[in-house]
Scaffold this active site. Structure first.
Site, mmCIF file in Angstrom:
data_model
loop_
_atom_site.group_PDB
_atom_site.id
_atom_site.type_symbol
_atom_site.label_atom_id
_atom_site.label_comp_id
_atom_site.label_asym_id
_atom_site.label_seq_id
_atom_site.Cartn_x
_atom_site.Cartn_y
_atom_site.Cartn_z
ATOM 1 N N ASP A 75 0.876 -1.162 -0.050
ATOM 2 C CA ASP A 75 -0.032 -0.185 0.147
ATOM 3 C C ASP A 75 0.916 1.285 0.064
ATOM 4 O OD1 ASP A 75 0.802 -0.787 2.402
ATOM 5 O OD2 ASP A 75 -0.721 0.755 3.261
ATOM 6 N N GLU A 131 -0.051 -1.269 5.515
ATOM 7 C CA GLU A 131 0.891 -0.747 6.599
ATOM 8 C C GLU A 131 0.658 0.571 7.034
ATOM 9 O OE1 GLU A 131 4.784 0.874 7.609
ATOM 10 O OE2 GLU A 131 3.920 1.170 5.978
#
Length: 358
Positions: A75, A131
């Site tokens: 991400d 994350e």
């Protein structure tokens, strides 16, 4: 139904970084990129592949004496307006969202997965989601809870950007609210009440007295800090406040666990005050004395320093796996509107890890 984006793992690592970045994957929207990775990795016969949500784990099963994990998150933080994609090449850099944090590192993982069917150690490649947002969504944390066997290893490398160095372990982190209580009154008659905001002076003085010195752990020096990071209180300009709060953040060396750090705040620094712990994360010892870690450092021949922030290496440490941070990129560009990564660093990271594992 939309088709799965295609990733060509035969590209060089820089072109692959571009391809990864140009598949947007803002936190909680990593699905298309995870689909593309899964399809590309399942096409490699030397890997066994597991999908968990939007996390993808690929493993060699060669029966080697050691197993290492190479991990990276899929991400990114949100795109800018206008979007800082597609990626462009500019003056020796790839420029665009995700280049530094951390699709350059993910591209290195994928190139190694494609080009090393017979590594000298078994490798577990971990690509995980979420994350960049709150811990409850973190894909590596989910894997650690639900499938810890997939993360079992002798050593782990998290390919976050590290500015041409190896960063061992990481600091721990505790965030607390320190409350002061008073008695409300009209501000024209303050002697009728007790001002909770004025009591914060004692809290701030305790923070100054509570600073911790640098600490050496496994040969690396970690900087420790205690800071007020937020203050709130008061409801109106004509009311003496009866409640005030200081938000306090402690960064501590991995010689302590999270319980010891909390005890330091509650029993030592703020003894006798009302303290509410709202976040706590243990750090990670670097474990550089372990054979796999020592060989990694020797093979790369790069400077080794302590990681001063907190990273997901702590999740590996909690599972008993020593871990370091090493990946392409300069941390100053992470999350910036002009996020960028040196092309040479991406190539160098691939070459360094190939030399260690080939």
């Amino acid at each position: 139904m939309s088709s799965v984006p295609r990733l060509d793992l035969g590209q060089d690592v820089v072109a692959l970084t571009e391809s990864l970045c140009n598949i947007p994957s803002v936190s909680l929207a990593e699905g298309p990129l995870a689909d593309a990775l899964e399809a590309a990795l399942r096409a490699l016969p030397h890997l066994s592949v597991t999908r968990d949500g939007d996390a993808v784990v690929a493993r060699t099963e060669l029966g080697r004496a050691e197993r290492v994990v190479l991990a990276g998150h899929l991400d990114t933080v949100p795109l800018t307006d206008p979007p800082n994609l597609p990626v462009r090449r500019e003056g020796g850099y790839l420029v665009g969202r995700g280049t530094t944090d951390m699709k350059g590192g993910v591209a290195v993982q994928l190139c190694l997965a494609a080009t090393l069917p017979q590594p000298n150690r078994d490798i577990t490649f971990v690509f995980y989601d979420a994350e960049e947002i709150s811990d409850e969504h973190n894909g590596l944390a989910r894997l650690a809870r639900q499938h810890p066997e997939l993360l079992a290893a002798d050593f782990a490398v998290l390919l976050e950007p590290t500015d041409d160095a190896v960063e061992g372990g990481c600091n721990g982190n505790v965030t607390a609210l320190v409350h002061t209580r008073g008695r409300a009154a009209h501000s024209a008659r303050p002697w009728m009440g007790h001002n909770a905001i004025h009591d914060l002076a004692d809290v701030l003085a305790r923070i100054e007295r509570g600073q911790l010195p640098d600490a050496e752990v496994d040969g690396l020096v970690y900087r420790q800090s205690l800071n007020a990071v937020g203050i709130s209180g008061g409801i109106a300009h004509n009311v003496i406040p009866d409640h005030a709060v200081v938000t306090v953040n402690l960064r501590f060396a991995p010689r302590w666990d999270a319980d010891r750090a909390v005890s330091y705040l509650v029993d030592d620094v703020f003894a006798g005050l009302e303290v509410e712990i709202i976040d706590r994360s243990a750090g990670a010892r670097p474990g550089l004395q372990r054979p796999a870690a020592a060989d990694f450092v020797r093979a790369l021949g790069l400077p080794v320093r302590a990681k001063q922030g907190w990273t997901d290496v702590a999740r590996f440490s909690a599972l008993g796996v020593p871990a370091v941070n090493f990946g392409p990129g300069e941390s100053q560009f992470a999350h910036a509107d002009d996020e960028r990564c040196q092309i040479a660093q991406i190539v160098a990271a691939q070459e360094a890890l190939t030399g260690w594992l080939a």
